[in-house]
Design an enzyme around this catalytic site. Structure first.
Site, PDB file in Angstrom:
ATOM      1  N   ASP A 107       0.853  -1.184   0.000  1.00 27.43           N
ATOM      2  CA  ASP A 107       0.000   0.000   0.000  1.00 27.43           C
ATOM      3  C   ASP A 107       0.896   1.243   0.000  1.00 27.43           C
ATOM      4  OD1 ASP A 107      -2.501   1.397   0.189  1.00 27.43           O
ATOM      5  OD2 ASP A 107      -3.243  -0.262   1.417  1.00 27.43           O
ATOM      6  N   ASP A 207      -3.115   4.645  -2.455  1.00 28.67           N
ATOM      7  CA  ASP A 207      -4.245   5.137  -1.682  1.00 28.67           C
ATOM      8  C   ASP A 207      -4.658   6.534  -2.162  1.00 28.67           C
ATOM      9  OD1 ASP A 207      -5.920   4.772   0.843  1.00 28.67           O
ATOM     10  OD2 ASP A 207      -4.911   6.665   1.300  1.00 28.67           O
ATOM     11  N   GLU A 261      -6.261   3.994  -6.281  1.00 29.36           N
ATOM     12  CA  GLU A 261      -7.583   4.221  -5.697  1.00 29.36           C
ATOM     13  C   GLU A 261      -8.018   5.635  -6.090  1.00 29.36           C
ATOM     14  OE1 GLU A 261      -9.796   3.922  -1.360  1.00 29.36           O
ATOM     15  OE2 GLU A 261      -7.857   4.917  -1.502  1.00 29.36           O
ATOM     16  N   HIS A 333     -11.248  -3.207   2.831  1.00 26.83           N
ATOM     17  CA  HIS A 333     -11.152  -2.764   4.216  1.00 26.83           C
ATOM     18  C   HIS A 333     -11.973  -1.508   4.512  1.00 26.83           C
ATOM     19  CE1 HIS A 333      -8.404  -0.220   2.036  1.00 26.83           C
ATOM     20  NE2 HIS A 333      -8.244   0.552   3.091  1.00 26.83           N
ATOM     21  N   ASP A 334     -12.463  -0.832   3.468  1.00 28.35           N
ATOM     22  CA  ASP A 334     -13.256   0.376   3.639  1.00 28.35           C
ATOM     23  C   ASP A 334     -14.743   0.159   3.404  1.00 28.35           C
ATOM     24  OD1 ASP A 334     -11.206   2.136   4.334  1.00 28.35           O
ATOM     25  OD2 ASP A 334     -10.732   2.606   2.248  1.00 28.35           O
TER      26      ASP A 334
END
Length: 573
Positions: A107, A207, A261, A333-334
Site C-alpha cells: 500500500d 491510496d 484508488e 477494508h473500507d
C-alpha cells in the site's frame, strides 16, 4: 511468478490474469498473543493463500504509524510498526510468498502522512526546505481558508498553534496532506518507492492517489455538490502530470501491478490514468458501484434497483474494454461485508456469497478478494460505541449526537452496523477456538460472534463451503482466457432480479446467469444468445442443468456459469 503467466507481454501482463488477495494485517493472524495481527502471523498462513490459488497479496499499511487511522497515517515510510514486527519479518513474508509464486503488492499512502512524520514536524517548525511540504495557510484561528469538508466529516482544515497557521487534511486531523506542488516532496516520495522496489515488492496499491493535486489558491467549493470542495481536489488540475512523472522516474519498464484508488473518477477519468497512453497505472479502483446505495453521504443509504447496479457494471466493462483494464471488487477494508450488503447474510449466506464471488470472477478485469470474503464473513454487531475502532465511525456517532440527529448511540446503531468500516476489520475467522483462532490474547477489536459457524477450519472440511467454491472459481479463471479477456455483453438489462451476461473470445462463448434475489424466478434466455455447445462448468446449486434450456428456473441466489469447450479441449473444470 503468476501461476498463469510468469512474464507476460504488453497485451497479456501477469496482473490481468491474476487474482489478488487483500490482507488487512491488523486483523489477519496474530503470532505473539498481543491481540494484533502481524507479519509473522501472515507468513504462517502462506500455505492457506497458496491453497486458495491467489497470485498476489495486497498488503495494507504496515509502516511506522501512531495508528490514528489504522496505519493510513504514516510516520515512517521505511520502517515497520513494532506491533507488526520488523523488516526481517517483512522480508520473511516476501520470501514465503515468492517461494509459492505469489507476488507482494504494498500500500502506497502519499496523499498525506501522519502529523508525527518528521516531514510534518520540520514543516511545523518552518525549517529550511520543509516549510511548504504541506498545505499551510495564514489566517485568524477562527477563519479557515475555505469551506472544504474532510472525507471523514467536519472541516478539512485544522489550526496549528505551534506554527500559527491552518493546515489541510482531507481525512483525519492527524493526516495532513502533502503539498505535491513542491518538487522536493515528489523526490522524497519517488526515493521511498524506489527503496521498496529494491526490497523486492511487485507493485503498489496507491491510496486516494487522485487527490494529490489541489486547485491553485484553494478556492471555496460548491456546498450543493456533495462533498464540499471535491471539485478542487478529486482528479485535480495537475494529477496526471504528477502520476506521469512518477511513472517515468520510478515505475517504467518494470513488471509491476500499479492500481490507483480514485474516488470520484469517471470512466473517462480512468482512461487517462491507465495504460501506456495514460499515466501508466495498471488499473484503478473506482467507487461508482459501491456508492450507488449512498444518499447524501455513506451514512444515508437507499435500496437500489438491480437494473441500476447492472448499468454501472456494464458501463465500466464497456468503457475500459479497449482502453485500459478494470479492477473487480465488491468488498475491501473500507466497505461493509459484501454478503451483508449485496446478498443475504441469514438463510442464504453461503449461497449469496457464492453468487457474489461468481460475479467478481467472471467479469472482465482483475478480481480482488478481501480477507474473509472467501468464507462468507458477514457484518458484525456493535452493541456499544465503545466497541467501535474506526475513526470515521466514531466521528459520525459523535457528530450525530452533537448536532441533535440522534439522542444516543442506539438511534444510529442500525446505520453503523450496516455501514461502518469496522465490519471489514473484525478478526479473520480461522476456527471455532477462542477469538476465532486469530489470537491467544485479547483481540484489538471483537470477533464477529458467528465465528463458531463461519470459519476456515470448518469450511476446509466441507466440499460445499464458500471456500471450496472460491477455489473452483479461481482455478476456472486461471484455466479459461475467455473469463479474463472475453468481451462482455449485458443481457436483459431491465430484469429486476437476474444479472445475466455473455462472454466471447476467439470463437469461445460463455453465459453467466445470477438470480440476485431471495425469491425463485425464471429467466428466458434472449434469442441472440447461441445456447448450442454451452455446458455448465460451475454453479452454486446441485440440480442446475448441464446445458442451457430456453428458460432457466432459478432458486434464490442461484448462480450458473456455462461455457463452450476451450480450444485446448474441455470446458475448464
Amino acid at each position: 511468478m503468476s501461476r498463469r503467466n510468469a512474464g507476460g507481454d504488453d497485451d497479456h501482463p501477469w496482473w490481468k490474469e491474476a487474482v489478488v488477495y487483500q490482507v488487512y494485517p491488523k486483523s489477519f493472524n496474530d503470532s505473539d498473543g498481543d491481540g494484533i495481527g502481524d507479519l509473522a502471523g501472515l507468513a504462517r498462513r502462506a500455505d492457506y493463500l497458496d491453497d486458495l490459488g491467489v497470485d498476489a497479496v495486497w498488503l495494507c499499511p504496515v509502516y511506522g504509524s501512531p495508528m490514528a487511522d489504522n496505519g493510513y497515517d504514516i510516520s515512517d515510510y521505511r520502517s515497520i510498526h513494532p506491533a507488526y514486527g520488523d523488516m526481517d519479518d517483512w522480508r520473511q513474508v516476501r520470501d514465503v510468498l515468492h517461494e509459492r509464486d505469489i507476488r507482494l503488492v504494498m500500500d502506497l499512502v502519499v496523499n498525506h502522512t501522519s502529523d508525527e512524520h518528521e516531514w510534518f514536524r520540520r514543516s511545523r517548525r518552518e525549517e529550511d526546505g520543509y516549510a511548504d511540504y504541506y498545505h499551510w495557510w495564514e489566517g485568524e484561528p477562527d477563519e479557515p481558508p475555505n469551506n472544504w469538508e474532510s472525507i471523514f466529516g467536519g472541516p478539512a482544515w485544522s489550526y496549528d498553534e505551534a506554527r500559527g497557521e491552518w493546515y489541510l487534511h482531507l481525512f483525519d486531523e492527524k493526516q495532513p496532506d502533502l503539498n505535491w506542488r513542491n518538487s522536493a516532496v515528489r523526490e522524497d516520495v519517488h526515493g521511498m518507492m524506489q527503496w521498496w522496489l529494491d526490497e523486492g515488492v511487485d507493485g503498489f496499491r496507491m491510496d486516494v492517489i487522485n487527490l494529490i493535486s489541489k486547485t491553485e489558491g484553494l478556492p471555496d467549493g460548491d456546498p450543493e455538490a456533495g462533498l464540499t470542495g471535491a471539485e478542487h481536489f478529486m482528479n485535480g488540475p495537475r494529477v496526471h502530470d504528477r502520476l506521469r512523472e512518477m511513472h517515468d522516474r520510478v515505475l517504467d519498464d518494470r513488471d509491476l501491478l500499479v492500481v490507483g484508488e480514485t474516488p470520484g473518477a469517471s470512466v473517462a477519468d480512468a482512461r487517462e490514468y491507465v495504460g501506456p497512453n495514460g499515466d501508466g497505472l495498471s488499473m484503478v479502483f473506482q467507487f461508482e458501484h459501491v456508492t450507488v446505495d449512498h444518499g447524501d453521504d455513506k451514512w444515508t443509504t437507499a435500496d437500489v434497483p438491480l437494473a441500476e447496479f447492472k448499468e454501472i457494471i456494464a458501463k465500466w466493462q464497456a468503457g475500459l474494454a479497449d482502453e485500459g483494464w478494470n479492477s473487480v471488487y465488491l468488498s475491501n477494508h473500507d466497505q461493509p461485508r459484501m454478503v451483508s450488503r449485496f446478498g443475504d447474510d441469514g438463510e442464504y449466506r453461503r449461497k449469496s456469497a457464492k453468487l457474489l464471488g461468481t460475479l467478481t470472477h467472471t467479469l472482465q478485469g482483475t478480481p480482488f478478494v478481501y480477507q474473509g470474503e472467501e468464507i462468507g464473513m458477514t457484518n458484525a454487531p456493535f452493541e456499544s460505541p465503545d466497541e467501535l475502532r474506526d475513526v470515521e465511525a466514531k466521528n459520525y456517532v459523535e457528530r450525530a449526537v452533537e448536532h441533535g440527529e440522534a439522542d444516543c448511540y442506539e438511534d444510529v446503531r442500525e446505520t453503523v452496523e450496516a455501514t461502518a468500516r469496522d465490519n471489514a476489520r473484525t478478526p479473520m475467522q480461522w476456527s471455532d477456538d477462542t477469538h476465532a483462532g486469530f489470537t491467544d490474547g485479547e483481540p484489538w477489536i471483537e470477533c464477529n460472534p458467528n465465528y463458531a459457524e463461519v470459519n476456515v477450519e470448518r469450511a476446509r472440511s466441507d466440499p460445499d463451503s464458500v471456500l471450496s467454491y472460491y477455489r473452483e472459481l479461481i482455478a476456472l479463471r486461471h484455466e479459461r482466457d475467455l473469463l479474463v479477456y472475453g468481451e462482455f455483453e449485458l443481457l436483459a438489462p431491465d430484469d429486476p432480479d437476474v444479472f445475466a451476461y455473455s462472454r466471447r473470445l476467439d470463437g469461445e462463448r460463455g453465459l453467466i446467469v445470477l438470480n440476485v434475489a431471495a425469491d425463485a424466478t425464471s429467466f428466458d434466455v434472449p434469442a441472440e444468445v447461441d445456447r448450442d455447445g454451452l455446458e455448465l462448468v460451475i454453479a452454486n446449486a446441485d440440480d442446475a442443468p448441464a446445458t442451457v434450456p430456453a428458460t432457466l428456473d432459478l432458486d434464490p441466489y442461484e448462480a450458473r456459469v456455462y461455457l463452450t469447450p476451450s480450444q485446448e479441449g474441455g470446458v475448464g473444470r
